[in-house]
Design a protein around this motif. Structure first.
Motif, PDB file in Angstrom:
ATOM      1  N   ARG A  79      41.976  80.213 122.804  1.00 17.07           N
ATOM      2  CA  ARG A  79      40.600  78.775 122.363  1.00 17.07           C
ATOM      3  C   ARG A  79      40.885  78.375 121.167  1.00 17.07           C
ATOM      4  NH1 ARG A  79      35.264  79.042 121.887  1.00 17.07           N
ATOM      5  NH2 ARG A  79      35.623  80.868 120.888  1.00 17.07           N
ATOM      6  N   ASP A  80      41.038  80.042 119.688  1.00 16.26           N
ATOM      7  CA  ASP A  80      41.076  79.994 118.941  1.00 16.26           C
ATOM      8  C   ASP A  80      42.836  79.918 117.926  1.00 16.26           C
ATOM      9  OD1 ASP A  80      37.736  80.756 118.776  1.00 16.26           O
ATOM     10  OD2 ASP A  80      38.293  82.753 118.351  1.00 16.26           O
ATOM     11  N   PHE A  92      31.191  81.049 130.703  1.00 13.28           N
ATOM     12  CA  PHE A  92      31.949  80.501 130.653  1.00 13.28           C
ATOM     13  C   PHE A  92      32.384  80.018 131.841  1.00 13.28           C
ATOM     14  CE2 PHE A  92      36.884  81.937 131.297  1.00 13.28           C
ATOM     15  CZ  PHE A  92      37.089  80.763 130.699  1.00 13.28           C
ATOM     16  N   GLU A 114      28.133  78.117 120.991  1.00 14.89           N
ATOM     17  CA  GLU A 114      29.147  79.121 121.570  1.00 14.89           C
ATOM     18  C   GLU A 114      29.436  78.867 122.899  1.00 14.89           C
ATOM     19  OE1 GLU A 114      32.408  80.972 122.707  1.00 14.89           O
ATOM     20  OE2 GLU A 114      32.392  81.238 120.302  1.00 14.89           O
ATOM     21  N   ARG A 134      38.290  82.694 124.336  1.00 11.99           N
ATOM     22  CA  ARG A 134      38.461  82.569 122.708  1.00 11.99           C
ATOM     23  C   ARG A 134      39.103  82.627 122.332  1.00 11.99           C
ATOM     24  NH1 ARG A 134      33.715  86.130 124.215  1.00 11.99           N
ATOM     25  NH2 ARG A 134      34.975  88.090 123.257  1.00 11.99           N
ATOM     26  N   GLU A 135      40.184  83.693 122.613  1.00  7.43           N
ATOM     27  CA  GLU A 135      41.566  84.115 121.906  1.00  7.43           C
ATOM     28  C   GLU A 135      42.307  82.633 122.133  1.00  7.43           C
ATOM     29  OE1 GLU A 135      42.930  87.422 123.321  1.00  7.43           O
ATOM     30  OE2 GLU A 135      41.282  88.626 121.946  1.00  7.43           O
ATOM     31  N   PHE A 146      32.189  80.437 125.193  1.00  5.72           N
ATOM     32  CA  PHE A 146      32.843  81.387 126.145  1.00  5.72           C
ATOM     33  C   PHE A 146      32.396  82.971 125.236  1.00  5.72           C
ATOM     34  CE2 PHE A 146      36.610  78.242 125.533  1.00  5.72           C
ATOM     35  CZ  PHE A 146      36.160  77.430 126.935  1.00  5.72           C
ATOM     36  N   GLY A 147      31.289  83.088 125.465  1.00  2.74           N
ATOM     37  CA  GLY A 147      30.547  84.090 124.809  1.00  2.74           C
ATOM     38  C   GLY A 147      30.463  85.407 125.810  1.00  2.74           C
ATOM     39  N   THR A 190      34.184  73.924 122.479  1.00  2.00           N
ATOM     40  CA  THR A 190      33.283  74.740 123.050  1.00  2.00           C
ATOM     41  C   THR A 190      33.053  76.048 122.094  1.00  2.00           C
ATOM     42  OG1 THR A 190      35.818  76.591 123.686  1.00  2.00           O
ATOM     43  CG2 THR A 190      34.431  74.501 125.470  1.00  2.00           C
ATOM     44  N   ARG A 191      33.653  75.692 120.673  1.00  2.00           N
ATOM     45  CA  ARG A 191      32.973  77.080 120.232  1.00  2.00           C
ATOM     46  C   ARG A 191      31.676  76.206 119.315  1.00  2.00           C
ATOM     47  NH1 ARG A 191      34.789  75.755 114.760  1.00  2.00           N
ATOM     48  NH2 ARG A 191      34.249  77.770 113.705  1.00  2.00           N
TER      49      ARG A 191
END
Length: 203
Positions: free
Chosen positions: A74-75, A46, A38, A71-72, A40-41, A29-30
């Motif tokens: 996912r990363d 989202f 993106e 985002r955190e 989840f911006g 999703t990035r």
């Protein structure tokens, strides 16, 4: 553990299961600088993504803070998947940080065991956004127990890092596509030319 019925073909170790699809849907999703946006911006984007994904409960009210948490998570997962690909920059401290974050997330969104006559599975007992994160963790936990956990990888070609399931026979795939593999090969070739002792031969 699922076994094949008598007389039926043995399931391929390179079959993408629903749990793998859930994990890949979340990590892919990035933005990557080559066309992917993106997703989840912020809370609005989202929420739009969740509205299209039934496995996460469908349409859900979310905030910008929820998107930041997504985002955190996912990363951290992408870093683990890069480690599966042997990406050197993701090993060591980056991987340790990602694993610590995943442990914290796991404590915030605990899972429940659902037992039926047909078997047992992990599921999130929560609702709303917590259910979304719990569903991701349930999919990760379920598939991580299999021998194919290391086949879920992130492409080693920066900045792609697209999540994929490695279907190669020996599990040695490093890139999500032949295009990314070619880009890395060309990049290395140019680096060798720059650091060579003379001018590159040929044109």
């Amino acid at each position: 553990m699922t076994t094949a019925a008598a007389g039926s073909p043995k399931p391929s170790p390179r079959t993408v299961t629903p749990t793998v699809e859930t994990v890949l849907a979340f990590v892919n999703t990035r933005a990557d600088g080559s066309g992917r946006r993106e997703l989840f911006g912020d809370g609005e984007s989202f929420a739009a993504w969740l509205a299209e994904r039934d496995e996460f409960g469908g349409e859900t009210v979310v905030t910008d803070a929820d998107a930041a948490v997504a985002r955190e998570l996912r990363d951290a997962l992408v870093t683990v998947l890069l480690a599966h690909s042997g990406d050197e920059e993701s090993l060591g401290e980056p991987l340790l940080r990602a694993e610590r974050h995943l442990r914290r997330v796991g404590s915030l969104y605990p899972l429940a065991t659902v037992v039926t006559a047909g078997g047992a599975e992990l599921a999130s007992p929560q609702t709303g956004v917590p259910r979304v994160f719990g569903t991701v963790l349930a999919a990760v936990t379920t598939f991580a127990q299999s021998s194919d956990w290391g086949r879920i990888k992130a492409c080693r070609n920066p900045p792609c890092h697209f999540g994929f399931f490695d279907r190669t026979r020996n599990g040695g795939g490093l890139y999500c596509s032949t295009g990314c593999g070619s880009q890395v090969s060309m990049r290395k070739h140019r680096q060798r030319q720059r650091h060579g002792s003379g001018a590159p031969s040929g044109t």
